[in-house]
Motif scaffolding. Structure first.
Motif, PDB file in Angstrom:
ATOM      1  N   THR A  56      -4.762 -20.164  53.282  1.00  0.00           N
ATOM      2  CA  THR A  56      -4.889 -18.767  52.891  1.00  0.00           C
ATOM      3  C   THR A  56      -3.801 -17.907  53.518  1.00  0.00           C
ATOM      4  O   THR A  56      -3.299 -18.197  54.592  1.00  0.00           O
ATOM      5  CB  THR A  56      -6.251 -18.189  53.325  1.00  0.00           C
ATOM      6  OG1 THR A  56      -6.427 -18.406  54.723  1.00  0.00           O
ATOM      7  CG2 THR A  56      -7.402 -18.807  52.568  1.00  0.00           C
TER       8      THR A  56
ATOM      9  N   GLN B 161      -9.074 -24.504  53.231  1.00  0.00           N
ATOM     10  CA  GLN B 161      -8.310 -23.877  52.143  1.00  0.00           C
ATOM     11  C   GLN B 161      -7.156 -23.061  52.736  1.00  0.00           C
ATOM     12  O   GLN B 161      -7.397 -22.151  53.512  1.00  0.00           O
ATOM     13  CB  GLN B 161      -9.215 -22.961  51.337  1.00  0.00           C
ATOM     14  CG  GLN B 161      -8.510 -22.094  50.311  1.00  0.00           C
ATOM     15  CD  GLN B 161      -7.956 -22.875  49.150  1.00  0.00           C
ATOM     16  OE1 GLN B 161      -8.685 -23.586  48.488  1.00  0.00           O
ATOM     17  NE2 GLN B 161      -6.669 -22.766  48.909  1.00  0.00           N
TER      18      GLN B 161
ATOM     19  N   ILE C 251      -6.003 -13.392  50.362  1.00  0.00           N
ATOM     20  CA  ILE C 251      -7.230 -12.648  50.634  1.00  0.00           C
ATOM     21  C   ILE C 251      -6.875 -11.326  51.292  1.00  0.00           C
ATOM     22  O   ILE C 251      -6.079 -11.287  52.235  1.00  0.00           O
ATOM     23  CB  ILE C 251      -8.172 -13.460  51.548  1.00  0.00           C
ATOM     24  CG1 ILE C 251      -8.567 -14.775  50.863  1.00  0.00           C
ATOM     25  CG2 ILE C 251      -9.406 -12.641  51.910  1.00  0.00           C
ATOM     26  CD1 ILE C 251      -9.381 -15.708  51.733  1.00  0.00           C
TER      27      ILE C 251
ATOM     28  N   LYS D   7      -4.349 -19.490  48.737  1.00  0.00           N
ATOM     29  CA  LYS D   7      -5.131 -18.368  48.218  1.00  0.00           C
ATOM     30  C   LYS D   7      -4.786 -17.129  49.030  1.00  0.00           C
ATOM     31  O   LYS D   7      -4.519 -17.213  50.228  1.00  0.00           O
ATOM     32  CB  LYS D   7      -6.638 -18.643  48.337  1.00  0.00           C
ATOM     33  CG  LYS D   7      -7.126 -19.796  47.493  1.00  0.00           C
ATOM     34  CD  LYS D   7      -7.079 -19.473  46.024  1.00  0.00           C
ATOM     35  CE  LYS D   7      -7.690 -20.583  45.198  1.00  0.00           C
ATOM     36  NZ  LYS D   7      -7.783 -20.237  43.797  1.00  0.00           N
TER      37      LYS D   7
ATOM     38  N   ASP E 284      -6.224 -12.951  45.440  1.00  0.00           N
ATOM     39  CA  ASP E 284      -7.277 -13.750  44.822  1.00  0.00           C
ATOM     40  C   ASP E 284      -8.656 -13.185  45.148  1.00  0.00           C
ATOM     41  O   ASP E 284      -9.579 -13.270  44.340  1.00  0.00           O
ATOM     42  CB  ASP E 284      -7.203 -15.207  45.307  1.00  0.00           C
ATOM     43  CG  ASP E 284      -5.943 -15.898  44.843  1.00  0.00           C
ATOM     44  OD1 ASP E 284      -5.712 -15.929  43.611  1.00  0.00           O
ATOM     45  OD2 ASP E 284      -5.178 -16.391  45.698  1.00  0.00           O
ATOM     46  N   LEU E 285      -8.779 -12.614  46.369  1.00  0.00           N
ATOM     47  CA  LEU E 285     -10.086 -12.152  46.837  1.00  0.00           C
ATOM     48  C   LEU E 285      -9.924 -10.898  47.683  1.00  0.00           C
ATOM     49  O   LEU E 285      -9.047 -10.841  48.541  1.00  0.00           O
ATOM     50  CB  LEU E 285     -10.754 -13.250  47.674  1.00  0.00           C
ATOM     51  CG  LEU E 285     -12.061 -12.919  48.389  1.00  0.00           C
ATOM     52  CD1 LEU E 285     -13.169 -12.551  47.408  1.00  0.00           C
ATOM     53  CD2 LEU E 285     -12.505 -14.087  49.266  1.00  0.00           C
TER      54      LEU E 285
ATOM     55  N   LEU F 171     -14.001 -17.932  45.851  1.00  0.00           N
ATOM     56  CA  LEU F 171     -12.646 -18.377  45.524  1.00  0.00           C
ATOM     57  C   LEU F 171     -12.645 -19.450  44.430  1.00  0.00           C
ATOM     58  O   LEU F 171     -11.676 -19.584  43.691  1.00  0.00           O
ATOM     59  CB  LEU F 171     -11.920 -18.903  46.766  1.00  0.00           C
ATOM     60  CG  LEU F 171     -11.396 -17.847  47.723  1.00  0.00           C
ATOM     61  CD1 LEU F 171     -10.846 -18.493  48.986  1.00  0.00           C
ATOM     62  CD2 LEU F 171     -10.336 -16.973  47.057  1.00  0.00           C
ATOM     63  N   ASN F 172     -13.746 -20.192  44.311  1.00  0.00           N
ATOM     64  CA  ASN F 172     -13.876 -21.212  43.266  1.00  0.00           C
ATOM     65  C   ASN F 172     -14.363 -20.633  41.939  1.00  0.00           C
ATOM     66  O   ASN F 172     -14.667 -21.368  41.004  1.00  0.00           O
ATOM     67  CB  ASN F 172     -14.815 -22.330  43.716  1.00  0.00           C
ATOM     68  CG  ASN F 172     -14.163 -23.258  44.698  1.00  0.00           C
ATOM     69  OD1 ASN F 172     -12.937 -23.413  44.720  1.00  0.00           O
ATOM     70  ND2 ASN F 172     -14.962 -23.880  45.548  1.00  0.00           N
TER      71      ASN F 172
ATOM     72  N   LYS G  27     -11.219 -11.407  42.697  1.00  0.00           N
ATOM     73  CA  LYS G  27     -12.636 -11.558  43.007  1.00  0.00           C
ATOM     74  C   LYS G  27     -12.952 -10.567  44.128  1.00  0.00           C
ATOM     75  O   LYS G  27     -12.129 -10.357  45.022  1.00  0.00           O
ATOM     76  CB  LYS G  27     -12.965 -12.980  43.471  1.00  0.00           C
ATOM     77  CG  LYS G  27     -12.565 -14.059  42.492  1.00  0.00           C
ATOM     78  CD  LYS G  27     -13.306 -13.947  41.204  1.00  0.00           C
ATOM     79  CE  LYS G  27     -12.916 -15.052  40.247  1.00  0.00           C
ATOM     80  NZ  LYS G  27     -13.268 -14.753  38.898  1.00  0.00           N
TER      81      LYS G  27
ATOM     82  N   LYS H 168     -15.649 -19.670  50.033  1.00  0.00           N
ATOM     83  CA  LYS H 168     -15.290 -20.835  49.218  1.00  0.00           C
ATOM     84  C   LYS H 168     -15.879 -20.715  47.805  1.00  0.00           C
ATOM     85  O   LYS H 168     -15.200 -20.966  46.811  1.00  0.00           O
ATOM     86  CB  LYS H 168     -15.799 -22.106  49.909  1.00  0.00           C
ATOM     87  CG  LYS H 168     -15.508 -23.376  49.164  1.00  0.00           C
ATOM     88  CD  LYS H 168     -16.074 -24.563  49.930  1.00  0.00           C
ATOM     89  CE  LYS H 168     -16.120 -25.788  49.077  1.00  0.00           C
ATOM     90  NZ  LYS H 168     -16.835 -26.888  49.696  1.00  0.00           N
TER      91      LYS H 168
END
Length: 147
Positions: free
Chosen positions: A32, A30, A8, A6, A53-54, A117-118, A75, A114
């Motif tokens: 990252t 996770q 970020i 992921k 992703d975030l 990200l989900n 996100k 978490k």
């Protein structure tokens, strides 16, 4: 089955919070890739060339629209010292995917990251209760019955 990496972007000032967030997220299970900037302007410039992703940023509601225009799937989690009861619900309704107080403990930060990200929304128990209270009062005002 391996977890997908992921990405970020942390756009927070002062640097102590950026550093702390980076350290907390780096220890999560996770995988990252974390980038950091100190301003929303720098984050928006970075989003011109790469999506994440975030995005974790402080309370800057005016960037929600431009961020989502540049990267529709990103996100956004607001991480701020601003009063949760006053600002969280409006920011979540404006498009933020999470709202977390800078006073939150490490475990809550991990859970919030978490959760977002989900693909779920994150808010503290305090914000959830305030949202339910507002909904209750709105429903009660609109559905008065004569007994």
């Amino acid at each position: 089955m391996s977890l997908l990496m992921k990405t970020i972007l942390i756009a927070i000032d002062p640097s102590i919070f950026r550093h702390g967030l980076t350290q907390i997220i780096a220890t999560m299970p996770q995988p990252t890739d974390i980038e950091t900037t100190d301003t929303c302007e720098a984050a928006l410039a970075l989003l011109d060339s790469r999506c994440f992703d975030l995005l974790i940023t402080d309370l800057h509601p005016e960037v929600l629209g431009p961020v989502k225009q540049k990267c529709p799937e990103i996100k956004v989690m607001i991480y701020t010292s601003a009063d949760e009861k006053r600002f969280a619900i409006d920011n979540l309704l404006a498009g933020a995917d999470g709202y977390l107080s800078k006073s939150a403990k490490k475990e809550e930060m991990e859970y919030a990251v978490k959760t977002v990200l989900n693909g779920e929304k994150y808010m503290s128990g305090l914000v959830r209760q305030e949202m339910l209270n507002q909904l209750y009062l709105k429903r009660k005002a609109g559905h008065k019955r004569a007994y």
